[in-house]
Design a protein around this motif. Structure first.
Motif, PDB file in Angstrom:
ATOM      1  N   GLY A 195      52.353  30.880  42.490  1.00 65.60           N
ATOM      2  CA  GLY A 195      52.681  31.841  43.531  1.00 65.60           C
ATOM      3  C   GLY A 195      51.466  32.576  44.054  1.00 65.60           C
ATOM      4  N   VAL A 196      51.676  33.824  44.469  1.00 65.92           N
ATOM      5  CA  VAL A 196      50.630  34.578  45.177  1.00 65.92           C
ATOM      6  C   VAL A 196      49.445  34.934  44.272  1.00 65.92           C
ATOM      7  N   ALA A 197      49.582  34.715  42.954  1.00 69.72           N
ATOM      8  CA  ALA A 197      48.418  34.894  42.061  1.00 69.72           C
ATOM      9  C   ALA A 197      47.313  33.921  42.459  1.00 69.72           C
ATOM     10  N   ARG A 198      47.687  32.877  43.213  1.00 69.93           N
ATOM     11  CA  ARG A 198      46.689  31.872  43.630  1.00 69.93           C
ATOM     12  C   ARG A 198      45.979  32.226  44.924  1.00 69.93           C
ATOM     13  N   VAL A 199      46.346  33.331  45.566  1.00 71.16           N
ATOM     14  CA  VAL A 199      45.711  33.665  46.852  1.00 71.16           C
ATOM     15  C   VAL A 199      44.182  33.727  46.727  1.00 71.16           C
ATOM     16  N   PRO A 200      43.613  34.418  45.702  1.00 68.85           N
ATOM     17  CA  PRO A 200      42.145  34.470  45.629  1.00 68.85           C
ATOM     18  C   PRO A 200      41.517  33.085  45.535  1.00 68.85           C
ATOM     19  N   ARG A 201      42.144  32.201  44.747  1.00 63.05           N
ATOM     20  CA  ARG A 201      41.561  30.866  44.567  1.00 63.05           C
ATOM     21  C   ARG A 201      41.666  30.053  45.869  1.00 63.05           C
ATOM     22  N   LEU A 242      46.430  31.144  33.599  1.00 66.09           N
ATOM     23  CA  LEU A 242      45.895  32.166  34.515  1.00 66.09           C
ATOM     24  C   LEU A 242      46.739  33.440  34.438  1.00 66.09           C
ATOM     25  N   VAL A 243      48.058  33.272  34.531  1.00 63.90           N
ATOM     26  CA  VAL A 243      48.966  34.424  34.498  1.00 63.90           C
ATOM     27  C   VAL A 243      48.841  35.156  33.156  1.00 63.90           C
ATOM     28  N   ALA A 244      48.782  34.392  32.039  1.00 61.88           N
ATOM     29  CA  ALA A 244      48.646  35.020  30.710  1.00 61.88           C
ATOM     30  C   ALA A 244      47.325  35.775  30.622  1.00 61.88           C
ATOM     31  N   SER A 245      46.272  35.225  31.237  1.00 63.91           N
ATOM     32  CA  SER A 245      44.955  35.870  31.158  1.00 63.91           C
ATOM     33  C   SER A 245      44.935  37.171  31.952  1.00 63.91           C
ATOM     34  N   GLN A 246      45.925  37.313  32.868  1.00 64.44           N
ATOM     35  CA  GLN A 246      45.998  38.526  33.697  1.00 64.44           C
ATOM     36  C   GLN A 246      47.030  39.510  33.152  1.00 64.44           C
ATOM     37  N   GLY A 247      47.403  39.332  31.901  1.00 59.59           N
ATOM     38  CA  GLY A 247      48.343  40.263  31.283  1.00 59.59           C
ATOM     39  C   GLY A 247      49.789  39.892  31.533  1.00 59.59           C
ATOM     40  N   ALA A 288      35.057  34.018  27.771  1.00 67.41           N
ATOM     41  CA  ALA A 288      35.281  35.475  27.734  1.00 67.41           C
ATOM     42  C   ALA A 288      35.804  35.957  29.091  1.00 67.41           C
ATOM     43  N   LEU A 289      36.777  36.890  29.033  1.00 68.20           N
ATOM     44  CA  LEU A 289      37.433  37.357  30.266  1.00 68.20           C
ATOM     45  C   LEU A 289      37.015  38.775  30.603  1.00 68.20           C
ATOM     46  N   ALA A 290      36.644  39.007  31.867  1.00 71.33           N
ATOM     47  CA  ALA A 290      36.441  40.387  32.325  1.00 71.33           C
ATOM     48  C   ALA A 290      37.678  40.769  33.127  1.00 71.33           C
ATOM     49  N   PRO A 291      38.199  42.024  32.959  1.00 80.36           N
ATOM     50  CA  PRO A 291      39.392  42.399  33.735  1.00 80.36           C
ATOM     51  C   PRO A 291      39.108  42.224  35.225  1.00 80.36           C
ATOM     52  N   GLY A 292      39.992  41.515  35.919  1.00 79.51           N
ATOM     53  CA  GLY A 292      39.836  41.307  37.359  1.00 79.51           C
ATOM     54  C   GLY A 292      38.751  40.296  37.703  1.00 79.51           C
ATOM     55  N   GLY A 293      38.024  39.815  36.681  1.00 77.04           N
ATOM     56  CA  GLY A 293      36.942  38.854  36.953  1.00 77.04           C
ATOM     57  C   GLY A 293      37.509  37.470  37.206  1.00 77.04           C
ATOM     58  N   PRO A 294      36.659  36.528  37.630  1.00 73.38           N
ATOM     59  CA  PRO A 294      37.160  35.196  37.944  1.00 73.38           C
ATOM     60  C   PRO A 294      37.653  34.476  36.691  1.00 73.38           C
TER      61      PRO A 294
END
Ligand code: NAD
Length: 367
Positions: free
Chosen positions: A52-58, A195-200, A226-232
């Protein structure tokens, strides 16, 4: 829009309007922007936030780097009657996928069946949407898909990435009832779910991933590093892989999707990595039930069999046997009534993109 336990709820038509305005501002025609928004919001409506719209940035990043091109038209490269090959020319899947599917539907309605190979399409999103479209036109359909240039999934018995998440979908129209729509990735989870899990968002099932030493994991850093909040979220940074579903059986299905949708169509397989452009390949088979003989017999047999399946006693008290496609329909009707839940990260990403493109995001701002 309203807030609901950290999730922001947005009405589907408002979200669709916003996403369409974003893609129009990013350089797509209004018609294409509307098709992209319809596909992404449609995935959210059916409960597949991963597509869904979680893919807009990509999608925007792909547009910016030229990985996908705005306003392409699919080209028929060969047409032998029962079998056509269509080149998506790296256009948005929402456009060239739709053109290829409409081609197959029209051909099958004229002649009883059609096979369409689609190569070099931009992301085709939730493959079930295409099976739904064929079922609406009264056709049974089967879709085998791969992703060129995307190795994410380890084969059964291995730890190294070799396959894409290679989805398969079937659509089967049912008289006087909604169609049966089976649609899943051959990996244990679609990449978008990582991706969704990595975004909480929703956590991954245990053992969905495998690290380079063969240890099972459900931690998105196995795939993304390693994940940065809001990072790619870049899967090239992680060392592990997603596992296939169903052990050797899912691994075998993934292999066949790569061969049929990638090698046969000329779209390209997931690997070996040679700097291929990201593209979906898809072989779709469309069948008109009437070409098989008596429509009446087909309808009776279908209805009786589905009733027989549904009548199985539930394994758990209060449970029920569902047909594929039912969970998505229930979620769609609930979300059309109550709005689409967006994670804080997706909501923030959309706000930031809208601000950057000077698009009115007041539908998000109210929460
Ligand atoms: P999933 O594991 O959620 O499975 C979904 C399927 O299982 C649906 O057909 C659903 O109706 C059925 N189902 C779910 N619960 C059920 C139940 N209790 N009883 C009966 N049937 C049930 O799907 P997934 O593997 O996470 O895939 C998600 C989406 O990702 C799909 O739409 C797929 O097409 C898409 N995808 C696309 C690409 C691409 O490159 N375009 C790649 C991978 C996945």
């Amino acid at each position: 829009m309203s807030e609901d336990g950290g999730l922001h709820r947005v009405r589907a038509e408002e979200l669709e309007g916003l996403v369409a305005a974003i893609f129009a501002a990013a350089g797509c025609s209004g018609a294409e922007a509307a098709r992209i928004a319809d596909g992404l919001v449609g995935a959210n409506l059916t409960g597949h936030e991963s597509h869904g719209v979680a893919r807009v940035p990509r999608y925007l990043e792909w547009l910016r780097t030229g990985e996908v091109e705005a306003d392409q038209t699919a080209e028929v490269v060969s047409d032998a009657g029962g079998l056509a090959v269509i080149d998506g020319r790296y256009g948005f899947g929402a456009t060239v996928g739709r053109e290829a599917v409409e081609f197959g539907i029209t051909r099958a309605q004229e002649t009883g069946s059609a096979i369409v190979g689609l190569r070099r399409a931009g992301h085709l999103g939730r493959i079930g949407q295409w099976a739904e479209r064929a079922a609406e036109a009264g056709l049974v359909s089967i879709h085998l898909v791969n992703v060129a240039g995307s190795t994410l999934v380890a084969p059964f018995g291995g730890v190294d990435r070799r396959f894409s998440t290679a989805p398969i979908a079937f659509g089967f129209p049912v008289p006087d009832e909604p169609p049966v729509i089976l649609d899943f990735a051959t990996s244990l989870v679609a990449e978008g779910k990582v991706l969704v899990a990595s975004q909480g968002g929703k956590a991954l099932p245990d053992g969905s991933l495998i690290d380079p030493d063969g240890r099972l994991s459900s931690d998105p850093t196995t795939l993304y590093g390693a994940l940065a909040p809001g990072g790619p979220r870049d899967h090239r940074r992680g060392l592990g892989a997603i596992r296939t579903m169903g052990d050797h059986k899912g691994s075998g299905l993934a292999l066949m999707c790569e061969l049929v949708a990638g090698a046969l169509t000329g779209s390209g397989c997931a690997g070996p990595p040679r700097g291929q452009r990201f593209a979906n390949g898809m072989v779709s088979i469309y069948l008109a039930p009437a070409s098989f003989g008596s429509t009446e017999e087909f309808e009776t047999e279908t209805r009786e069999f589905l009733d027989f399946v549904r009548a199985s006693r539930p394994a758990e008290p209060g449970g029920a046997v569902l047909l594929p496609g039912e969970p998505e329909r229930h979620t769609r009707s609930e979300r059309l009534r109550h709005g689409i839940p967006l994670s804080a990260e997706t909501w923030a990403a959309l706000r930031s993109i809208a601000a950057g493109l000077e698009v009115d995001d007041s539908v998000l701002a109210e929460a």
